[in-house]
Design an enzyme around this catalytic site. Structure first.
Site, short mmCIF file in Angstrom:
data_model
loop_
_atom_site.label_atom_id
_atom_site.label_comp_id
_atom_site.label_asym_id
_atom_site.label_seq_id
_atom_site.Cartn_x
_atom_site.Cartn_y
_atom_site.Cartn_z
N HIS A 28 0.83 -1.20 0.00
CA HIS A 28 0.00 0.00 0.00
C HIS A 28 0.87 1.27 0.00
O HIS A 28 2.11 1.20 0.08
CB HIS A 28 -0.94 0.00 1.22
CG HIS A 28 -0.24 -0.07 2.54
ND1 HIS A 28 0.40 1.01 3.10
CD2 HIS A 28 -0.08 -1.10 3.42
CE1 HIS A 28 0.92 0.67 4.26
NE2 HIS A 28 0.64 -0.62 4.48
N CYS A 63 3.28 -4.96 6.72
CA CYS A 63 2.90 -4.63 5.34
C CYS A 63 4.09 -4.05 4.59
O CYS A 63 5.13 -3.74 5.16
CB CYS A 63 1.73 -3.65 5.35
SG CYS A 63 0.16 -4.38 5.87
#
Length: 441
Positions: free
Chosen positions: A197, A215
């Protein structure tokens, strides 16, 4: 590279503007080569236009913070003076993974994306990874779904951590500039809501560090470009390769990065890993490489590929190709040619003198001389001569009355009857008119 050479390059290649540079590379044309190059200069440099930080250079050129700091270990990351020279990344060794989909090399803080339908192209992006206590998982997975302007629902464990640090989080963080997921998110097919992301404006300088909860975090423009080109189902390889080796134009390079926090290796361990990779890259044989360069690379850990060994190029590369004008002509099939009949070589034969025929004397019988025929060896010619003489004698014999029937004696009616020379001449004419020469076929 020597310092004087670095500053010489700076005079020819300096960057003073704040534009970002493309991160698209062309794969090497030689099969098996895995070193990619972004700039034409071997060591691309940028000059500080004002007092700034290395993080500003990293942001400007889409590099990670760890990457820019390791390349400029002699500079203060927080204070780069106006006019100072900053070194940028150029060569990169592709990770040892299939050249498809997305590869995330956690140790390198860098992603490699092979766009579908664009053979010979690879895109590379800097990214942040999980902290020591929130490690990014390894293995093969895929893109499960894509979400634009995602809302973040922090898990309870993360909310407790933020609350303990005096930064409580709501149950849902709505899309916006302060959303940690940024404007785009690629959800991975892994348990635990792992994503690739963007980032919020407060943590944009943390790209290229161990800073996330597992992440993969990217610059806003990089995730936007990736989001538009990647499709659901794209394979994703998450690997950890702090040391890489690869070939480019028959030169073997090595690239060494710092260890992740909590996973530090000793110099001997790094050397063992590097030696194993070098051997595998060289057909399972240890080449006569420069050990001094290898030791320096494993100590410095700046992530810049350095040349270790140069092999002889293949024979077809050494032998220059012939120009078109000297190229061998194409084979032409010609119709078969019948050989001409062989002509006999002329042979000089010494002419044999012709002996005049003997004249028969008066008597009861007249015998033919043995030397009437021409002196030639072929049996056919001899038979022909004998036949002619016999015919001549028979003609005369018919005009006379034989007194004795015994052959070959003939009783002549006239005395001194001689065999006419014309009979011998006729024999010669039948043999040939070459004056005694014999012509074979």
């Amino acid at each position: 590279m020597k310092i004087c050479k670095l500053f010489a390059c700076a005079l020819f290649y300096c960057v003073t503007v704040g534009n970002t540079y493309a991160s698209t590379y062309t794969l090497p044309p030689t099969p098996g080569d895995t070193v990619i190059t972004q700039y034409h200069d071997d060591v691309p440099l940028a000059r500080a236009n004002q007092d700034e930080t290395l993080l500003d250079f990293a942001r400007r050129f889409l590099l990670g913070q760890t990457e820019i700091v390791r390349l400029n270990q002699d500079l203060d990351r927080w204070h780069v003076k106006k006019g100072e020279i900053v070194r940028l990344s150029n060569k990169r060794i592709l990770p040892n993974t299939p050249h498809e989909g997305i590869t995330l090399n956690i140790s390198e803080y860098r992603m490699y994306y092979y766009p579908a339908g664009q053979p010979g192209v690879v895109m590379s992006f800097a990214h942040g990874v999980g902290r020591q206590d929130w490690k990014t998982p390894l293995g093969k997975t895929s893109v499960a779904r894509k979400v634009k302007d995602p809302a973040w629902h922090p898990p309870e464990s993360i909310r407790r951590e933020h609350a303990a640090n005096g930064d409580p989080l709501p149950a849902t963080v709505l899309p916006g500039p302060h959303n940690p997921l940024g404007a785009y998110a690629l959800y991975l097919n892994l348990p635990g809501e792992y994503r690739i992301h963007g980032t919020d404006i407060d943590k944009i300088y943390g790209i290229g560090m161990q800073i996330t909860h597992g992440c993969v975090r990217m610059y806003p423009e990089d995730i936007e470009e990736l989001y538009k080109t990647v499709s659901v189902g794209t394979p994703v390889y998450l690997v950890k390769q702090p040391i890489k080796v690869g070939w480019l134009d028959n030169v073997l390079y090595i690239e060494a990065h710092p260890d992740l926090e909590g996973e530090e290796m000793t110099l001997d361990q790094r050397y063992a890993v590097a030696l194993d990779l070098i051997q595998k890259a060289n057909n399972n044989e240890i080449p006569d490489f420069d050990q001094t360069i290898l030791n320096e690379a494993l100590k410095k850990l700046d992530g810049d590929p350095v040349a270790l060994f140069e092999r002889l190029p293949p024979l077809e590369e050494v032998m220059p190709s012939a120009p078109d004008s000297l190229a061998a002509p194409l084979p032409v099939t010609l119709p078969p040619v019948k050989p001409a009949p062989a002509k006999p070589l002329p042979v000089k034969v010494k002419p044999v003198p012709v002996t005049k025929p003997a004249v028969a004397k008066l008597g009861k019988t007249a015998k033919l001389a043995k030397n009437q025929a021409i002196a030639v060896k072929p049996a056919k010619a001899k038979a022909l001569a004998t036949k002619s003489v016999t015919a001549s004698v028979t003609a005369k014999k018919a005009k006379t009355k034989p007194t004795n029937t015994k052959a070959p004696a003939v009783k002549l009616t006239k005395a001194k009857t001689a065999v006419k020379p014309t009979s011998v001449k006729q024999v010669q004419n039948r043999k040939g008119s070459s004056g005694g020469y014999y012509h074979g076929s």
